[in-house]
Scaffold this motif. Structure first.
Motif, short mmCIF file in Angstrom:
data_model
loop_
_atom_site.label_atom_id
_atom_site.label_comp_id
_atom_site.label_asym_id
_atom_site.label_seq_id
_atom_site.Cartn_x
_atom_site.Cartn_y
_atom_site.Cartn_z
N SER A 17 41.34 50.52 46.12
CA SER A 17 40.13 49.91 46.67
C SER A 17 39.83 50.49 48.04
N ARG A 19 36.71 49.70 51.28
CA ARG A 19 35.56 48.92 51.73
C ARG A 19 34.77 49.76 52.71
N ARG A 66 32.91 46.58 39.30
CA ARG A 66 33.93 47.17 40.19
C ARG A 66 33.51 47.13 41.66
N GLN A 81 32.16 46.90 48.83
CA GLN A 81 33.55 46.75 48.40
C GLN A 81 33.72 47.49 47.08
N ASN A 83 36.34 48.49 44.15
CA ASN A 83 37.63 48.22 43.51
C ASN A 83 37.75 49.07 42.25
#
Length: 111
Positions: A17, A19, A66, A81, A83
């Motif tokens: 992940s 951000r 995602r 974000q 992921n």
């Protein structure tokens, strides 16, 4: 025009992940729908997602489930974000609001 500033890119393994954040020195983020795009060498810039001033979001099919978008109008920031990242998410990610763009932040998904 106002220069937007992206941050948060980097190298991450598949499945990981990141951000990303987009900041504006002015009130651009709080006034306009904000968009994220990405681009890889030799390809056109691709729409990733958008978030309206009221927080409604729209995501490209390739990232649905995602990626998520959020915004903080008081701080004039918009976050992306990301992921379950895949190698095909590797790109330079750009923030856009009206006619304002950032310089981009590079995301590399690789083992």
């Amino acid at each position: 025009q106002v220069q937007l500033v992206e941050s948060g890119g980097g190298l991450v393994q598949p499945g990981g992940s990141l951000r990303l954040s987009c900041a504006s020195p002015g009130s651009i983020v709080s006034l306009y729908t904000m968009n994220w795009y990405r681009q890889t060498p030799g390809k056109e810039r691709e729409f990733v997602g958008s978030i309206t001033t009221r927080g409604a979001t729209r995501l490209a099919d390739s990232v649905k489930g995602r990626f998520t978008l959020s915004r903080d109008n008081a701080k004039n920031t918009v976050d992306l974000q990301m992921n379950s990242l895949k190698p095909e998410d590797t790109a330079v990610y750009y923030c856009n609001g009206y006619t304002n763009w950032g310089q981009g932040t590079k995301v590399t998904v690789s083992s």
